[in-house]
Enzyme design. Structure first.
Site, PDB file in Angstrom:
ATOM      1  N   LYS A   9       0.833  -1.200   0.000  1.00  0.00           N
ATOM      2  CA  LYS A   9       0.000   0.000   0.000  1.00  0.00           C
ATOM      3  C   LYS A   9       0.876   1.263   0.000  1.00  0.00           C
ATOM      4  CE  LYS A   9      -3.759  -2.374   2.465  1.00  0.00           C
ATOM      5  NZ  LYS A   9      -4.705  -2.318   3.609  1.00  0.00           N
ATOM      6  N   TYR A  49     -12.085  -2.678  -3.630  1.00  0.00           N
ATOM      7  CA  TYR A  49     -12.659  -2.851  -2.286  1.00  0.00           C
ATOM      8  C   TYR A  49     -14.192  -2.890  -2.305  1.00  0.00           C
ATOM      9  CZ  TYR A  49      -8.159  -2.229   0.131  1.00  0.00           C
ATOM     10  OH  TYR A  49      -6.884  -2.391   0.615  1.00  0.00           O
ATOM     11  N   ASN A 112      -1.803  -0.376   7.558  1.00  0.00           N
ATOM     12  CA  ASN A 112      -1.242  -1.726   7.733  1.00  0.00           C
ATOM     13  C   ASN A 112      -0.432  -2.216   6.530  1.00  0.00           C
ATOM     14  OD1 ASN A 112      -3.379  -2.272   6.067  1.00  0.00           O
ATOM     15  ND2 ASN A 112      -4.390  -3.753   7.413  1.00  0.00           N
ATOM     16  N   HIS A 115      -1.694  -5.639   1.441  1.00  0.00           N
ATOM     17  CA  HIS A 115      -2.967  -6.315   1.189  1.00  0.00           C
ATOM     18  C   HIS A 115      -2.697  -7.715   0.678  1.00  0.00           C
ATOM     19  CE1 HIS A 115      -6.835  -7.363  -0.645  1.00  0.00           C
ATOM     20  NE2 HIS A 115      -6.115  -7.762  -1.670  1.00  0.00           N
ATOM     21  N   GLU A 126      -9.155 -10.398  -8.121  1.00  0.00           N
ATOM     22  CA  GLU A 126      -8.226  -9.280  -7.947  1.00  0.00           C
ATOM     23  C   GLU A 126      -7.129  -9.299  -9.012  1.00  0.00           C
ATOM     24  OE1 GLU A 126      -9.100  -8.973  -3.142  1.00  0.00           O
ATOM     25  OE2 GLU A 126      -7.125  -9.643  -3.788  1.00  0.00           O
TER      26      GLU A 126
HETATM   27  P1  GTP Z   1      -6.530  -6.640   3.282  1.00  0.00           P
HETATM   28  O1  GTP Z   1      -5.473  -7.673   3.047  1.00  0.00           O
HETATM   29  O2  GTP Z   1      -5.966  -5.227   3.260  1.00  0.00           O
HETATM   30  O3  GTP Z   1      -7.733  -6.788   2.412  1.00  0.00           O
HETATM   31  O4  GTP Z   1      -6.971  -6.840   4.783  1.00  0.00           O
HETATM   32  P2  GTP Z   1      -8.093  -7.804   5.344  1.00  0.00           P
HETATM   33  O5  GTP Z   1      -8.655  -8.688   4.273  1.00  0.00           O
HETATM   34  O6  GTP Z   1      -7.490  -8.484   6.502  1.00  0.00           O
HETATM   35  O7  GTP Z   1      -9.172  -6.750   5.823  1.00  0.00           O
HETATM   36  P3  GTP Z   1     -10.466  -6.216   5.055  1.00  0.00           P
HETATM   37  O8  GTP Z   1     -10.501  -6.724   3.653  1.00  0.00           O
HETATM   38  O9  GTP Z   1     -11.633  -6.478   5.940  1.00  0.00           O
HETATM   39  O10 GTP Z   1     -10.183  -4.657   5.074  1.00  0.00           O
HETATM   40  C1  GTP Z   1      -9.397  -4.070   4.054  1.00  0.00           C
HETATM   41  C2  GTP Z   1      -8.582  -2.955   4.640  1.00  0.00           C
HETATM   42  O11 GTP Z   1      -9.446  -1.939   5.140  1.00  0.00           O
HETATM   43  C3  GTP Z   1      -7.734  -3.355   5.854  1.00  0.00           C
HETATM   44  O12 GTP Z   1      -6.484  -3.851   5.497  1.00  0.00           O
HETATM   45  C4  GTP Z   1      -7.603  -2.034   6.600  1.00  0.00           C
HETATM   46  O13 GTP Z   1      -6.530  -1.259   6.068  1.00  0.00           O
HETATM   47  C5  GTP Z   1      -8.904  -1.334   6.295  1.00  0.00           C
HETATM   48  N1  GTP Z   1      -9.846  -1.526   7.400  1.00  0.00           N
HETATM   49  C6  GTP Z   1     -10.493  -2.659   7.753  1.00  0.00           C
HETATM   50  N2  GTP Z   1     -11.283  -2.476   8.809  1.00  0.00           N
HETATM   51  C7  GTP Z   1     -11.146  -1.168   9.144  1.00  0.00           C
HETATM   52  C8  GTP Z   1     -11.709  -0.328  10.154  1.00  0.00           C
HETATM   53  O14 GTP Z   1     -12.507  -0.772  10.987  1.00  0.00           O
HETATM   54  N3  GTP Z   1     -11.311   0.972  10.163  1.00  0.00           N
HETATM   55  C9  GTP Z   1     -10.413   1.469   9.243  1.00  0.00           C
HETATM   56  N4  GTP Z   1     -10.078   2.769   9.307  1.00  0.00           N
HETATM   57  N5  GTP Z   1      -9.871   0.723   8.289  1.00  0.00           N
HETATM   58  C10 GTP Z   1     -10.220  -0.567   8.235  1.00  0.00           C
HETATM   59 MG    MG Z   2      -9.423  -8.050   2.487  1.00  0.00          MG
END
Ligand code: GTP
Ligand code: MG
Length: 149
Positions: A9, A49, A112, A115, A126
């Site tokens: 990212k 997303y 974080n 991805h 994707e």
């Molecule tokens: P990715 O590998 O990044 O897709 O992470 P993930 O699959 O473990 O998480 P998810 O797909 O649910 O969320 C995608 C991204 O959105 C996360 O990596 C975070 O950076 C962001 N994100 C998820 N939950 C939150 C939240 O509650 N608040 C905020 N600000 N960001 C969030």
């Molecule tokens: Mg995810």
């Protein structure tokens, strides 16, 4: 062989972690199939997303992800979808184990740095969204029988 979509990212790029993150996948024995270094527009990130479209953080997330260059990649190898997620660590870095990418380098959920696809199905979607078929390299890594028995 299984493939996954891993992306560094904008925060990971800004913090100079591109080499380290790529190296972890290389060292493990996974094969790089495709990679870009490029800034993408918000519409593209909104598509990426789309499953999170109803979340309150969706607009902010898509804006941040399009704020600078990212490194989208395709990695190939045994169980790479699940192992890729394990190497990234828990979504919330405060819950990521030390030794994982997030557990070693970050603190905040919204920063974080990487991805990873959460299933083979999302990986395929994707990969198709981020890469043209012609951008996926077909090559054999000269690991012989040293990575796989
Ligand atoms: P990715 O590998 O990044 O897709 O992470 P993930 O699959 O473990 O998480 P998810 O797909 O649910 O969320 C995608 C991204 O959105 C996360 O990596 C975070 O950076 C962001 N994100 C998820 N939950 C939150 C939240 O509650 N608040 C905020 N600000 N960001 C969030
Ligand atoms: Mg995810």
């Amino acid at each position: 062989q299984e493939r996954t979509f891993i992306m560094i990212k904008p925060d990971g790029v800004q913090r100079g972690l591109v080499g380290d993150i790529i190296q972890r996948f290389e060292k493990r024995g996974y094969k790089l199939v495709a990679m870009k270094f490029k800034q993408f527009d918000e519409a593209h990130l909104k598509q990426h997303y789309i499953d999170l479209a109803d979340k309150p953080f969706y607009p902010k997330l898509c804006k941040f992800m399009s704020s600078g260059p990212v490194v989208p990649m395709v990695w190939e190898g045994k169980d790479v979808v699940k192992m890729g997620r394990a190497m990234l660590g828990a979504t919330n870095p405060l819950q990521s184990n030390p030794g994982t990418i997030r557990g070693d380098f970050c603190i905040d959920l919204g920063r974080n740095i990487c991805h990873g696809s959460d299933s083979v199905d999302s990986a395929n979607k994707e990969i198709a969204l981020w890469f043209d078929k012609t951008e996926l390299a077909s090559w054999s890594m000269c690991t012989g029988d040293n990575v796989y028995e």
